[in-house]
Design an enzyme around this catalytic site. Sequence first.
Site, short mmCIF file in Angstrom:
data_model
loop_
_atom_site.label_atom_id
_atom_site.label_comp_id
_atom_site.label_asym_id
_atom_site.label_seq_id
_atom_site.Cartn_x
_atom_site.Cartn_y
_atom_site.Cartn_z
N THR A 166 0.85 -1.19 0.00
CA THR A 166 0.00 0.00 0.00
C THR A 166 0.89 1.24 0.00
O THR A 166 1.98 1.21 0.52
CB THR A 166 -0.86 -0.05 1.29
OG1 THR A 166 -1.83 -1.05 1.11
CG2 THR A 166 -1.53 1.27 1.58
N ARG A 194 -15.07 -6.09 0.60
CA ARG A 194 -14.39 -5.75 1.87
C ARG A 194 -13.80 -4.34 1.78
O ARG A 194 -13.24 -3.94 0.77
CB ARG A 194 -13.29 -6.77 2.13
CG ARG A 194 -12.42 -6.50 3.36
CD ARG A 194 -11.13 -5.79 2.99
NE ARG A 194 -10.20 -5.70 4.12
CZ ARG A 194 -9.09 -4.98 4.08
NH1 ARG A 194 -8.76 -4.32 3.01
NH2 ARG A 194 -8.29 -4.93 5.13
N GLY A 196 -11.21 -1.63 3.68
CA GLY A 196 -10.14 -1.54 4.66
C GLY A 196 -9.99 -0.13 5.22
O GLY A 196 -10.78 0.77 4.92
N ASP A 197 -8.95 0.04 6.02
CA ASP A 197 -8.69 1.33 6.68
C ASP A 197 -8.42 2.46 5.71
O ASP A 197 -8.69 3.63 6.00
CB ASP A 197 -7.49 1.19 7.62
CG ASP A 197 -6.23 0.79 6.85
OD1 ASP A 197 -6.25 -0.28 6.20
OD2 ASP A 197 -5.25 1.55 6.87
N THR A 217 -0.45 1.80 7.50
CA THR A 217 -0.50 0.68 6.56
C THR A 217 -0.42 -0.61 7.38
O THR A 217 0.08 -0.59 8.50
CB THR A 217 0.65 0.76 5.54
OG1 THR A 217 0.60 -0.38 4.68
CG2 THR A 217 2.01 0.78 6.21
N GLY A 218 -0.94 -1.69 6.83
CA GLY A 218 -0.93 -2.95 7.57
C GLY A 218 -2.28 -3.64 7.45
O GLY A 218 -2.98 -3.46 6.46
N GLY A 220 -5.81 -3.83 7.68
CA GLY A 220 -6.84 -2.79 7.77
C GLY A 220 -7.81 -2.97 8.92
O GLY A 220 -8.19 -2.01 9.59
N1 ASP Z 1 -4.13 -1.34 5.08
C1 ASP Z 1 -4.42 -1.95 3.81
C2 ASP Z 1 -5.74 -2.69 3.90
O1 ASP Z 1 -5.97 -3.38 4.86
C3 ASP Z 1 -3.38 -2.88 3.32
C4 ASP Z 1 -1.94 -2.41 3.45
O2 ASP Z 1 -1.69 -1.43 4.12
O3 ASP Z 1 -1.05 -3.05 2.87
O4 ASP Z 1 -6.52 -2.61 2.99
#
Ligand code: ASP
Length: 297
Positions: A166, A194, A196-197, A217-218, A220
């Site tokens: 991301t 779905r 995400g964050d 990031t991570g 979500g």
């Molecule tokens: N945070 C993002 C999500 O969960 C994914 C990512 O940060 O790699 O959609």
Amino acid sequence: VRKALIVHGGAGSGKIEKREIKERELGKAVEYGIEAIRSGSVEAVQAAVSYMEDSGVFNAGYGSCLNMLGEIELDAAIMDGSNMRGAGVANCTVNHNAVKVARAVMMYTNHVLVSGKYLELIAERSGLKKEKLTPSNEVLEKFKQMKEKIDDRNSKVYSLLKEFGTVGAVALDDMKIPAAAVSTGGLWMKFPGRIGDSAIIGCGIYADKSKGASCATGIGEEIIRNALSYSLCNLLKFGSEKAAKSAIKMITERSGKNTAGVIAVDLEYRVSYAYNTDFILVAWYDDKRKKVIVPNK
Ligand code: ASP
């Protein structure tokens, strides 16, 4: 002229594929962002993020991951710290520059989150053409491999932070206005629909002129549960480095390790990053040294 900008290309564990190319592209994204910052921090973060969406080497824009049906569904958001305005898009399929679609939602509507096919009508107002988003051969190949390994119904896919990438950016311009932007294909093999964050203000990003700007990031789901970017922004009064570390400490205690990475900028033009994964890819413009820094390079 004072300015600061930091970008990330995702946090994760395991092997970093194409590390050198990614680091080069992160450095360039900072250059583009710093060039655009003359027109303000919102322009800067949009320029940096859309450059990374175009590059095709991150999990955003042209390089986006696929959901369990093999489709691209993008999440993105942008926030202007001067006026609390910000907007996100979810399940965006109208243009690979999802951050520009989010900007259009921010500019032309009063909403903070819009999803789905009618984003086309808002994107049009910014002159964004409707595109057919087709995954690259490389992404399709990865999909095939993952499909073999992962049972469709197995929600454990969410613990797979091995595939990441991301992109996000936060900046502070000469007027001390902070801004943040983020864009992603989400998580590999996610359930269709779905969200995400990265689509949600306060989770994937936050910016406030009395505090600074932050981006996460991570995983979500964990980032949303911890309202991570909002929490981090509220800690920026202690300085960006302390704030980033405390925010990561908080999510690690509550959600476990290997869940997130963050970047931030405070009102003193200090950028920072922190993570509880094996690594995070970052690059920034250092206001003290007046140059672009790509660590590890
Ligand atoms: N945070 C993002 C999500 O969960 C994914 C990512 O940060 O790699 O959609």
